[in-house]
Design an enzyme around this catalytic site. Structure first.
Site, mmCIF file in Angstrom:
data_model
loop_
_atom_site.group_PDB
_atom_site.id
_atom_site.type_symbol
_atom_site.label_atom_id
_atom_site.label_comp_id
_atom_site.label_asym_id
_atom_site.label_seq_id
_atom_site.Cartn_x
_atom_site.Cartn_y
_atom_site.Cartn_z
ATOM 1 N N LYS A 163 -13.884 18.769 8.515
ATOM 2 C CA LYS A 163 -14.796 18.865 9.665
ATOM 3 C C LYS A 163 -15.068 20.331 9.943
ATOM 4 C CE LYS A 163 -12.883 14.589 11.244
ATOM 5 N NZ LYS A 163 -11.573 14.546 10.566
ATOM 6 N N THR A 165 0.873 -1.181 0.000
ATOM 7 C CA THR A 165 0.000 0.000 0.000
ATOM 8 C C THR A 165 0.904 1.223 0.000
ATOM 9 O OG1 THR A 165 -0.003 0.123 2.391
ATOM 10 C CG2 THR A 165 -1.758 -1.163 1.375
ATOM 11 N N GLU A 174 -5.740 -3.659 -0.570
ATOM 12 C CA GLU A 174 -6.087 -4.707 0.410
ATOM 13 C C GLU A 174 -7.251 -5.575 -0.047
ATOM 14 O OE1 GLU A 174 -5.328 -1.628 1.056
ATOM 15 O OE2 GLU A 174 -4.406 -1.357 3.022
HETATM 16 P P1 ADP Z 1 -2.799 3.538 -3.062
HETATM 17 O O1 ADP Z 1 -3.145 3.981 -1.656
HETATM 18 O O2 ADP Z 1 -1.477 2.891 -3.204
HETATM 19 O O3 ADP Z 1 -3.150 4.525 -4.113
HETATM 20 P P2 ADP Z 1 -5.103 1.921 -3.412
HETATM 21 O O4 ADP Z 1 -5.430 1.792 -4.830
HETATM 22 O O5 ADP Z 1 -5.156 0.745 -2.554
HETATM 23 O O6 ADP Z 1 -3.692 2.354 -3.358
HETATM 24 O O7 ADP Z 1 -5.990 3.071 -2.785
HETATM 25 C C1 ADP Z 1 -7.251 2.726 -2.298
HETATM 26 C C2 ADP Z 1 -8.040 3.959 -1.963
HETATM 27 O O8 ADP Z 1 -8.299 4.713 -3.135
HETATM 28 C C3 ADP Z 1 -9.407 3.648 -1.417
HETATM 29 O O9 ADP Z 1 -9.378 3.312 -0.064
HETATM 30 C C4 ADP Z 1 -10.137 4.951 -1.696
HETATM 31 O O10 ADP Z 1 -9.845 5.941 -0.731
HETATM 32 C C5 ADP Z 1 -9.546 5.401 -2.999
HETATM 33 N N1 ADP Z 1 -10.434 5.029 -4.108
HETATM 34 C C6 ADP Z 1 -10.324 3.979 -4.937
HETATM 35 N N2 ADP Z 1 -11.309 3.985 -5.857
HETATM 36 C C7 ADP Z 1 -12.071 5.070 -5.598
HETATM 37 C C8 ADP Z 1 -13.244 5.640 -6.187
HETATM 38 N N3 ADP Z 1 -13.840 5.127 -7.247
HETATM 39 N N4 ADP Z 1 -13.747 6.761 -5.615
HETATM 40 C C9 ADP Z 1 -13.174 7.330 -4.541
HETATM 41 N N5 ADP Z 1 -12.056 6.847 -3.956
HETATM 42 C C10 ADP Z 1 -11.516 5.749 -4.473
#
Ligand code: ADP
Length: 534
Positions: free
Chosen positions: A438, A184, A329
């Site tokens: 907030k 991550t 994850e």
């Molecule tokens: P990294 O943190 O490495 O970019 P991830 O792809 O695992 O990797 O990130 C996941 C996060 O991306 C999610 O928990 C969310 O906050 C955000 N995310 C993913 N897809 C969407 C979406 N369609 N709309 C809003 N947020 C998104």
């Protein structure tokens, strides 16, 4: 009483076996790192993946060993995945956009033993190699294009696999064995390793094929613009060969011109990437008055897809948008938006409103929203809470137990996102929990404000951050990159937003900039934006 069906472990090499047998001639087309378009098919990918497996064994790579890949999407990268997993070793994809220190950390944490890398990353790895656990570097090219390098035991991929004959049988092991690894981005603390299993990859990829998800069939030509190193490449390296789709791999050129060229030239029907990629494509098509003649579906996720982007794809180009949410994850898909019959969404505008949501959980994912005392919140489309998930392809721990226990007492994983879920099960992400603004004890969604602002015709990209306020605690600040040749005013932008959101959600100010920093996976880097502007 037990069922009397056969035991057929869900191992990833079965996917490429199936593709080679049933869809052997189906093309895999890549824009090579060397430049020219390269064409192969699933039969040859399998043959060469067997050589990779055999050759890895010769280099002493064993079941459970981690093998790094630092590469763009090409046929060679695909072969390495199947070769690595075919002996029960574990592919560890590395995002080249990470800082060198982060790459050093994750390679050593994963204890990667060998690395496959594109020629473009040789200089980077030469700088880092003395600090790393890697014993051998296999450079994804042939002898003719092999750069001069002092990387340890460096060899050109084509020469390396030619040292074996490919007479090899895939290893056999438990379907719960580790298969792939992806860290991550570690916005808090160190990056954490997520370890996919063969079983989670196979089940997740099967789910991804279904009509309300990727909707893939043997008729399709799919182009994953999303790199394999972003959250398991959204599973396309497995789901495309499972369905027998023609596969187009765009290599390292992800700009609007290059992507358009492949979409049209290779008659792509389905594609997938984060919103920033589509922003570049849409700009290129608008500026040059271009159309899309074969594309029917585009999967957009990784960050919220603005309604205005969905509208453009659907109205101007006749392409259906599938808006998805997920995370590393989760293998990574958590939800995809489909218009369920329950909605009274009769006209285009109402349908677009639904599509701006991130959608419903497919079978294999369970979700809930909770408040700070873990009380479950109603699915009314208004109440927002912390989004928690559970399922066959959701992490239960990080590699080496980093971060301790990550599940609550009911086995749910806290996504770190804040969301609403409507009565029909479609979720809408409000923010990362650390990004919600907030204000006066209430929450303002930065994503909603950004999505609204990019609907303005003079706006190219928008970001919203919370800034300290003596009375209200935090207030939203809107940051805008204007479209080329446009100079919108603060009043124009705020005037456009008025009436579309609650009064107290209105940004206190608008700042115009030339660039908004992004993370390695294309998300607005709010920390950096905050540091620059506050
Ligand atoms: P990294 O943190 O490495 O970019 P991830 O792809 O695992 O990797 O990130 C996941 C996060 O991306 C999610 O928990 C969310 O906050 C955000 N995310 C993913 N897809 C969407 C979406 N369609 N709309 C809003 N947020 C998104």
């Amino acid at each position: 009483m037990q069922g009397l069906m056969q035991d057929w472990p869900l191992l990833c090499h079965r996917v490429i076996d199936h593709a080679a047998i049933q869809h052997g001639n189906r093309e895999v087309v890549s824009r090579s790192i060397e430049g020219p378009i390269h064409r192969t098919n699933y039969r040859d990918i399998r043959k060469r993946a067997l050589k990779v497996a055999q050759r890895l064994e010769k280099d002493g790579i064993k079941l459970g060993d981690r093998v790094a890949t630092l590469a763009w999407n090409t046929w060679r990268h695909l072969e390495t995945w199947y070769g690595i997993t075919g002996i029960g070793a574990v592919y560890h994809t590395i995002n080249p956009r990470l800082f060198p220190d982060q790459i050093t950390y994750i390679v050593n944490h994963a204890e990667d033993r060998l690395m496959f890398l594109d020629t473009t990353f040789v200089p980077l790895m030469e700088k880092l190699q003395d600090k790393l656990t890697i014993q051998r570097y296999v450079i994804l090219t042939d002898r003719a294009h092999m750069p001069q390098t002092r990387l340890r035991n460096a060899v050109a991929y084509e020469e390396w696999i030619d040292e074996v004959n490919g007479d090899f049988t895939w290893a056999s092991f438990d379907e719960n064995a580790a298969c792939g690894m992806c860290y991550t981005s570690g916005t808090t603390g160190n990056p954490k390793g997520v370890v996919y299993s063969h079983r989670s990859n196979v089940l997740h990829s099967l789910m991804a094929l279904t009509p309300d998800a990727f909707d893939l069939s043997v008729q399709d030509t799919i182009m994953p613009v999303v790199p394999f190193f972003h959250a398991n490449g959204w599973t396309i390296a497995f789901s495309a060969p499972m369905a027998g789709c023609r596969l187009i791999l765009p290599g390292m050129k992800l700009d609007g011109v290059s992507i358009y060229e492949l979409l049209e030239g290779e008659r792509v029907t389905m594609t997938a990437a984060v919103p920033t990629i589509w922003l570049m494509l849409l700009n290129h098509m608008e500026t040059n008055n271009l159309k899309l003649s074969t594309l029917r579906r585009v999967l957009i996720g990784g960050s919220a897809c603005p309604r205005a982007m969905i509208e453009k794809f659907e109205k101007n180009y006749g392409v259906t948008v599938a808006h998805a949410w997920g995370m590393t994850e989760m293998n990574p898909i958590g939800s995809i938006c489909a218009i369920k019959p329950d909605y009274d969404a009769k006209d285009v505008e109402a349908i677009l409103d639904v599509k701006a949501k991130q959608g419903a959980a497919p079978f294999s994912v369970e979700m809930k929203i909770v408040d700070d005392s873990e009380k479950e919140l109603p699915w009314d489309g208004k109440t927002f809470g912390r989004l928690k998930v559970k399922g066959v392809a959701v992490a239960k721990a990080y590699f080496k137990g980093e971060g301790g226990s990550i599940l609550d007492e009911n086995g749910f994983f806290d996504t770190g996102d804040v969301a609403t879920i409507d009565p029909y099960g479609n979720l809408q992400i409000t923010d990362r929990s650390k990004d919600v603004i907030k204000s006066g004890g209430e929450w303002i969604s930065s994503i909603d404000l950004e999505n609204l602002a990019v609907g303005h015709p003079k706006v190219m990209e928008a970001a919203v951050i919370g800034v300290r306020h003596p009375k209200w605690d935090e207030r939203p600040l809107l940051i805008i990159i204007p479209k080329k040749g446009e100079s919108p005013t603060r009043e124009e932008i705020l005037g456009y937003m008025e009436g579309k959101i609650a009064k107290w959600w209105m940004p206190d100010d608008v700042v115009f900039v030339e660039e908004i920093p992004h993370t390695a996976t294309g998300k607005v880097l709010r920390r950096e934006v905050r540091a620059r502007l506050t």
